[in-house]
Design a protein around this motif. Structure first.
Motif, mmCIF file in Angstrom:
data_model
loop_
_atom_site.group_PDB
_atom_site.id
_atom_site.type_symbol
_atom_site.label_atom_id
_atom_site.label_comp_id
_atom_site.label_asym_id
_atom_site.label_seq_id
_atom_site.Cartn_x
_atom_site.Cartn_y
_atom_site.Cartn_z
ATOM 1 N N THR A 32 42.514 -21.533 -0.663
ATOM 2 C CA THR A 32 41.428 -20.624 -1.029
ATOM 3 C C THR A 32 41.738 -19.879 -2.319
ATOM 4 O O THR A 32 40.864 -19.720 -3.185
ATOM 5 N N ILE A 33 42.976 -19.426 -2.466
ATOM 6 C CA ILE A 33 43.376 -18.703 -3.682
ATOM 7 C C ILE A 33 43.243 -19.600 -4.907
ATOM 8 O O ILE A 33 42.727 -19.184 -5.945
ATOM 9 N N VAL A 34 43.684 -20.862 -4.783
ATOM 10 C CA VAL A 34 43.584 -21.799 -5.905
ATOM 11 C C VAL A 34 42.125 -22.080 -6.241
ATOM 12 O O VAL A 34 41.737 -22.104 -7.412
ATOM 13 N N GLN A 35 41.314 -22.279 -5.210
ATOM 14 C CA GLN A 35 39.897 -22.553 -5.438
ATOM 15 C C GLN A 35 39.203 -21.387 -6.139
ATOM 16 O O GLN A 35 38.450 -21.579 -7.099
ATOM 17 N N VAL A 36 39.466 -20.180 -5.657
ATOM 18 C CA VAL A 36 38.871 -18.990 -6.275
ATOM 19 C C VAL A 36 39.361 -18.830 -7.714
ATOM 20 O O VAL A 36 38.586 -18.486 -8.618
#
Length: 296
Positions: free
Chosen positions: A8-12
């Protein structure tokens, strides 16, 4: 509060990077700071009265339009989503962050892409603004100006940035931005506010009318300032509305965020917990009976 996964952090992070890159490019194009990207050089009829209007300063500057249009829309979204939560706890706060991020993020990304599309289109079309002749002050060598299409000319004006901007009339960026934001806000009020608070059926149309009036005011100001032709304003407005529809109905995250209902979600999760508890209790009871029968 649950931990956020690395995925999720990478996607955001990727989404924010794309948004910032597109925003910087769109802003530089809107402010005419990328002088290496010159618009199409279009000729003109020297007796064209549609190009003879005087130059005037913007009633609503580019930066002012961004603040007036984006800030109220985002503030309305943040406040509404918080009010829908009612009692805030860690689980609901995660839902709030996720839903608000999807809603506001899609709105901002769509806005940026809309402005970027309009600015690129301006470069390719190169339509002259109504005040082009007063800004350019072209040198024309012709004995008969009537019905003469001028292609070989040079601008004697000293303001190079204004001359560059005078070749970027179609479509109107202010109109596209205003109708994008206000159409998004009108749709948000209809799907989120009116659906969750039916008693506000009188207030919602008033808010929607105010949003549409603001978009219309920004668009009309471009005509009053002699910055655009009527076709430019209509074209920009249609582009803004089309981008809004695309963002809401073609983006799964935005569509889920619009249709999400916190209370129903909480209810479903509560029912799942009740069902699982009952199944566990019934299973334990059955096991106890079997054990007691075996002992007998």
């Amino acid at each position: 509060m649950s931990m956020i996964s690395k995925t999720t952090i990478v996607q955001v992070g990727i989404e924010i990077s794309i948004f910032l890159t597109a925003s910087i490019i769109a802003l530089l194009l809107s402010l005419n700071k990328l002088t290496s990207l010159t618009p199409f050089i279009r000729g003109f009829f020297c007796d064209d009265q549609n190009l003879m209007y005087p130059y005037q300063e913007d009633s609503i500057s580019t930066l002012m339009a961004i603040v007036v249009l984006i800030v109220p829309t985002l503030a309305f979204i943040f406040v509404t989503e918080a009010m829908l939560l009612k009692n805030i706890n860690s689980r609901k706060f995660n839902m709030y962050l996720r839903n608000t991020y999807n809603m506001a993020g899609c709105m901002l990304l769509g806005f940026t892409l809309c402005i970027l599309f309009i600015e690129i289109l301006k470069l390719y079309v190169g339509r002259l603004r109504p005040h082009f002749l007063s800004v350019c002050d072209p040198t024309m060598v012709t004995s008969n100006c009537s019905r003469t299409y001028i292609t070989n000319y040079k601008c004697q004006g000293q303001d190079l940035e204004a001359i560059l901007d005078s070749r970027k009339s179609f479509p109107s960026g202010h109109s596209g931005a205003s109708w994008y934001c206000m159409t998004f806000l009108v749709t948000y009020i209809q799907l989120r506010v009116r659906t969750n608070w039916p008693k506000l059926r009188v207030v919602c149309p008033i808010l929607q009318l105010a949003a549409i009036s603001l978009a219309a005011y920004v668009s009309i100001s471009r005509l009053q300032d002699y910055k655009h032709h009527a076709g430019d304003v209509i074209g920009g407005s249609l582009i803004g509305i089309i981008f809004t529809i695309a963002v809401i109905y073609q983006n799964p995250k935005a569509r889920r965020a619009f249709l999400k209902n916190y209370s129903l979600s909480d209810l479903s999760e509560t029912m799942d917990t009740i069902v699982c508890t009952e199944l566990h209790q019934s299973s334990s009871t059955s096991t106890d009976k079997i054990t007691s029968n075996g002992q007998t």
